[in-house]
Design a protein around this motif. Structure first.
Motif, mmCIF file in Angstrom:
data_model
loop_
_atom_site.group_PDB
_atom_site.id
_atom_site.type_symbol
_atom_site.label_atom_id
_atom_site.label_comp_id
_atom_site.label_asym_id
_atom_site.label_seq_id
_atom_site.Cartn_x
_atom_site.Cartn_y
_atom_site.Cartn_z
ATOM 1 N N ALA A 111 -5.129 14.281 8.398
ATOM 2 C CA ALA A 111 -3.834 13.602 8.475
ATOM 3 C C ALA A 111 -3.776 12.378 7.575
ATOM 4 C CB ALA A 111 -3.553 13.208 9.922
ATOM 5 N N HIS A 112 -4.831 11.540 7.595
ATOM 6 C CA HIS A 112 -4.815 10.317 6.786
ATOM 7 C C HIS A 112 -4.952 10.621 5.302
ATOM 8 C CE1 HIS A 112 -9.014 11.186 7.705
ATOM 9 N NE2 HIS A 112 -9.391 10.396 6.724
ATOM 10 N N GLU A 113 -5.589 11.746 4.944
ATOM 11 C CA GLU A 113 -5.694 12.136 3.543
ATOM 12 C C GLU A 113 -4.345 12.587 3.000
ATOM 13 O OE1 GLU A 113 -10.335 13.709 3.527
ATOM 14 O OE2 GLU A 113 -8.707 15.107 3.956
ATOM 15 N N ILE A 114 -3.606 13.349 3.795
ATOM 16 C CA ILE A 114 -2.272 13.779 3.384
ATOM 17 C C ILE A 114 -1.375 12.569 3.174
ATOM 18 C CG2 ILE A 114 -0.193 15.032 4.106
ATOM 19 C CD1 ILE A 114 -2.034 16.922 5.669
ATOM 20 N N PHE A 115 -1.419 11.636 4.131
ATOM 21 C CA PHE A 115 -0.597 10.434 4.006
ATOM 22 C C PHE A 115 -0.950 9.641 2.751
ATOM 23 C CE2 PHE A 115 -0.457 5.829 4.521
ATOM 24 C CZ PHE A 115 0.911 5.641 4.655
ATOM 25 N N THR A 116 -2.252 9.443 2.497
ATOM 26 C CA THR A 116 -2.685 8.653 1.341
ATOM 27 C C THR A 116 -2.211 9.277 0.037
ATOM 28 O OG1 THR A 116 -4.655 7.905 2.543
ATOM 29 C CG2 THR A 116 -4.671 7.684 0.142
ATOM 30 N N LEU A 117 -2.374 10.558 -0.109
ATOM 31 C CA LEU A 117 -2.005 11.233 -1.353
ATOM 32 C C LEU A 117 -0.495 11.205 -1.581
ATOM 33 C CD1 LEU A 117 -4.449 14.272 -1.131
ATOM 34 C CD2 LEU A 117 -4.541 12.413 -2.806
ATOM 35 N N ARG A 118 0.304 11.449 -0.539
ATOM 36 C CA ARG A 118 1.755 11.471 -0.717
ATOM 37 C C ARG A 118 2.306 10.082 -0.995
ATOM 38 N NH1 ARG A 118 5.083 12.991 4.723
ATOM 39 N NH2 ARG A 118 6.816 12.290 3.389
ATOM 40 N N PHE A 119 1.774 9.054 -0.324
ATOM 41 C CA PHE A 119 2.269 7.697 -0.558
ATOM 42 C C PHE A 119 1.761 7.125 -1.876
ATOM 43 C CE2 PHE A 119 4.327 5.221 3.049
ATOM 44 C CZ PHE A 119 5.039 6.322 3.485
ATOM 45 N N LEU A 120 0.561 7.546 -2.301
ATOM 46 C CA LEU A 120 0.054 7.087 -3.597
ATOM 47 C C LEU A 120 0.924 7.630 -4.727
ATOM 48 C CD1 LEU A 120 -2.143 5.534 -5.077
ATOM 49 C CD2 LEU A 120 -3.521 7.613 -5.121
ATOM 50 N N LEU A 121 1.308 8.894 -4.641
ATOM 51 C CA LEU A 121 2.223 9.476 -5.623
ATOM 52 C C LEU A 121 3.561 8.732 -5.636
ATOM 53 C CD1 LEU A 121 1.701 13.328 -5.116
ATOM 54 C CD2 LEU A 121 1.332 12.062 -7.233
ATOM 55 N N ALA A 122 4.077 8.454 -4.448
ATOM 56 C CA ALA A 122 5.359 7.765 -4.351
ATOM 57 C C ALA A 122 5.272 6.339 -4.887
ATOM 58 C CB ALA A 122 5.822 7.750 -2.896
ATOM 59 N N TYR A 123 4.164 5.665 -4.627
ATOM 60 C CA TYR A 123 3.993 4.274 -5.075
ATOM 61 C C TYR A 123 3.933 4.196 -6.591
ATOM 62 C CZ TYR A 123 2.209 -0.512 -5.130
ATOM 63 O OH TYR A 123 2.049 -1.859 -5.339
ATOM 64 N N VAL A 124 3.232 5.131 -7.211
ATOM 65 C CA VAL A 124 3.177 5.178 -8.683
ATOM 66 C C VAL A 124 4.575 5.402 -9.258
ATOM 67 C CG1 VAL A 124 2.332 6.502 -10.654
ATOM 68 C CG2 VAL A 124 0.781 5.943 -8.769
ATOM 69 N N CYS A 125 5.342 6.278 -8.644
ATOM 70 C CA CYS A 125 6.720 6.538 -9.104
ATOM 71 C C CYS A 125 7.577 5.281 -8.984
ATOM 72 C CB CYS A 125 7.346 7.665 -8.289
ATOM 73 S SG CYS A 125 6.659 9.304 -8.618
ATOM 74 N N MET A 126 7.387 4.514 -7.917
ATOM 75 C CA MET A 126 8.172 3.292 -7.741
ATOM 76 C C MET A 126 7.905 2.298 -8.860
ATOM 77 S SD MET A 126 10.187 3.582 -5.159
ATOM 78 C CE MET A 126 10.697 1.875 -5.169
ATOM 79 N N TRP A 127 6.655 2.166 -9.280
ATOM 80 C CA TRP A 127 6.313 1.222 -10.340
ATOM 81 C C TRP A 127 6.842 1.690 -11.697
ATOM 82 C CZ3 TRP A 127 5.123 -3.620 -10.208
ATOM 83 C CH2 TRP A 127 4.503 -4.157 -9.080
ATOM 84 N N ILE A 128 6.995 2.971 -11.867
ATOM 85 C CA ILE A 128 7.487 3.503 -13.151
ATOM 86 C C ILE A 128 9.002 3.332 -13.282
ATOM 87 C CG2 ILE A 128 7.790 5.609 -14.515
ATOM 88 C CD1 ILE A 128 5.120 6.585 -13.413
ATOM 89 N N PHE A 129 9.731 3.590 -12.193
ATOM 90 C CA PHE A 129 11.183 3.698 -12.293
ATOM 91 C C PHE A 129 11.965 2.489 -11.787
ATOM 92 C CE2 PHE A 129 9.731 8.145 -12.170
ATOM 93 C CZ PHE A 129 10.359 8.627 -13.312
ATOM 94 N N PHE A 130 11.313 1.539 -11.095
ATOM 95 C CA PHE A 130 12.071 0.431 -10.519
ATOM 96 C C PHE A 130 11.487 -0.919 -10.910
ATOM 97 C CE2 PHE A 130 13.267 3.917 -7.664
ATOM 98 C CZ PHE A 130 14.645 3.730 -7.631
ATOM 99 N N PRO A 131 12.283 -1.996 -10.808
ATOM 100 C CA PRO A 131 11.826 -3.350 -11.164
ATOM 101 C C PRO A 131 10.588 -3.762 -10.386
ATOM 102 C CG PRO A 131 14.205 -3.304 -10.862
ATOM 103 C CD PRO A 131 13.694 -1.969 -10.402
ATOM 104 N N ARG A 132 9.891 -4.741 -10.920
ATOM 105 C CA ARG A 132 8.570 -5.105 -10.388
ATOM 106 C C ARG A 132 8.564 -6.488 -9.736
ATOM 107 N NH1 ARG A 132 8.394 -1.986 -14.694
ATOM 108 N NH2 ARG A 132 6.848 -0.342 -14.927
ATOM 109 N N GLN A 133 9.369 -6.694 -8.731
ATOM 110 C CA GLN A 133 9.297 -7.912 -7.939
ATOM 111 C C GLN A 133 8.079 -7.809 -7.026
ATOM 112 O OE1 GLN A 133 12.723 -8.639 -5.510
ATOM 113 N NE2 GLN A 133 11.774 -10.321 -4.377
ATOM 114 N N PHE A 134 7.259 -8.871 -6.993
ATOM 115 C CA PHE A 134 5.989 -8.772 -6.280
ATOM 116 C C PHE A 134 6.098 -9.143 -4.806
ATOM 117 C CE2 PHE A 134 4.464 -8.918 -10.640
ATOM 118 C CZ PHE A 134 3.434 -8.003 -10.609
ATOM 119 N N PHE A 135 6.712 -10.285 -4.500
ATOM 120 C CA PHE A 135 6.667 -10.790 -3.134
ATOM 121 C C PHE A 135 8.071 -11.005 -2.574
ATOM 122 C CE2 PHE A 135 2.736 -12.381 -5.129
ATOM 123 C CZ PHE A 135 1.807 -11.759 -4.299
#
Length: 310
Positions: free
Chosen positions: A43-67
C-alpha cells in the motif's frame, strides 16, 4: 436575497460537473490499486510512486512558490498532506488488503457525512437542513446497495474496519482544512499535499522495508496503472478538486464522493469480471437522488457563506 443566491449557485454548475468527473475517476482507482496489489506492491509503495509522479508533474507545469504565508498555514498544509495523502491512502489500501472490500468501501465513502458533522461542530456559518441531512443519508443507503451488490451477509473485520474508518475520517478533516486554506491557489495547495504526503509516508518504510523490484515496474500492466494513478488520478484530479472546492465550496462538492461506488462497480465489472446486479443499479439511482436532494434549493443556506466568501 434567496433568488440572488440561487443565481450564484446555478452559475457554478460547471465546477460541480468537474467535481463529478473527478470523483468518478477516483472511483476507478480502487480497481487500479487492486491490480497493483495483486502484482505484489504494498500500500505505501503504491502511494509513494503515484504521488512522486504527481509531484514531479506539479513542478513542471505550475509556479514554484515554496512556503505558505505563515508557519500556521504551513502546518495546516502538512496536515493536508497527512489527511488527504499518506495516512488516508495507506490506511485505505491496507484495509482493502486485510479486510472485506464491501465494508471498507462503505465506510470510506461515508466521508461526506463525517465532513458535515465535523463542519457543524467547527464552523458557525454551516447550518444543517432537512434536505442536506436527508440527501446525505439517502446517498449512504445507496452506497450500501452498490457496494454489497447482492451480497447481503455482512462480515466483520475489526482491524480492517478501523483502518477504513480512519481513512474516512482523514478525508473529512481534509475537506474542512481545504475550506480554511481557500485563500491559497489550488496549484500551490495540491503541490503541498503531494510534498507532505511523500514526507510523512517515509516512516511506513521503517515498518515494512521490503521494496518492489524495479524491473517489475516495467511490466505494462503495472506501469500503465501507476501512470494513471500518478498523472490522472493524482496530479490532474487533486488540482481540479482543490480548484472546484475553492470555487463551489468544499462542503458542497464533498457530497459528490458518494458517486465513488458507481464507477467502482462499473470498472470492477469490466476489468475484474465482477457481476453487476439490479441492487447496484438501484443503489446508483439512490446516490444520484440523494445528491440532488442534498444540493437542492433548501440546502443552499449551508453553502451561502462559502459563495459569499470569494
Amino acid at each position: 436575497m434567496e433568488e440572488v443566491l440561487m443565481k450564484q449557485l446555478r452559475s457554478l454548475w460547471h465546477y460541480h460537473l468537474i467535481a463529478i468527473l473527478v470523483v468518478l475517476t477516483w472511483g476507478v482507482t480502487f480497481v487500479n490499486s487492486k491490480v497493483l496489489l495483486n502484482h505484489g506492491l504494498e500500500a505505501h509503495e503504491i502511494f509513494t510512486l503515484r504521488f512522486l509522479l504527481a509531484y514531479v508533474c506539479m513542478w513542471i507545469f505550475f509556479p514554484r512558490q515554496f512556503f505558505a504565508g505563515s508557519w500556521k498555514d504551513e502546518g495546516l498544509m502538512a496536515l493536508l498532506g497527512i489527511t488527504g495523502g499518506s495516512l488516508y491512502f495507506v490506511t485505505e489500501n491496507m484495509a482493502v488488503k486485510i479486510g472485506y472490500v464491501n465494508n471498507v468501501s462503505f465506510i470510506v465513502c461515508s466521508a461526506p457525512l463525517l465532513s458535515m458533522l465535523l463542519a457543524l461542530a467547527v464552523f458557525r456559518d454551516v447550518k444543517a437542513t432537512r434536505r442536506l441531512v436527508g440527501g446525505s443519508l439517502l446517498s449512504v443507503f445507496g452506497i450500501a446497495l452498490v457496494i454489497f451488490n447482492g451480497q447481503i451477509i455482512l462480515k466483520l473485520n475489526p482491524l480492517g474496519d478501523a483502518l477504513a474508518l480512519t481513512a474516512s475520517f482523514c478525508w473529512a478533516v481534509y475537506t474542512l482544512l481545504l475550506k480554511k486554506l481557500s485563500h491559497y491557489g489550488s496549484a500551490f495547495i495540491t503541490r503541498k499535499v503531494f510534498f507532505y504526503g511523500l514526507l510523512t509516508v517515509l516512516p511506513w518504510y521503517l515498518l515494512w522495508p521490503r521494496s518492489f523490484p524495479l524491473q517489475g515496474l516495467l511490466q505494462p500492466e503495472v506501469l500503465g496503472n501507476l501512470l494513471f494513478l500518478g498523472v490522472i488520478a493524482s496530479f490532474v484530479c487533486f488540482a481540479l478538486w482543490s480548484w472546484v472546492s475553492q470555487k463551489a465550496g468544499a462542503l458542497a462538492v464533498s457530497n459528490y464522493v458518494y458517486l465513488n461506488p458507481v464507477s467502482t462497480v462499473v470498472a470492477s465489472a469490466v476489468v475484474l469480471g465482477e457481476r453487476l446486479t439490479w441492487m447496484a443499479a438501484v443503489g446508483s439511482a439512490m446516490i444520484l437522488l440523494g445528491l440532488y436532494v442534498a444540493n437542492g434549493k433548501s440546502s443552499a443556506s449551508s453553502r451561502s457563506s462559502t459563495v459569499n466568501e470569494r
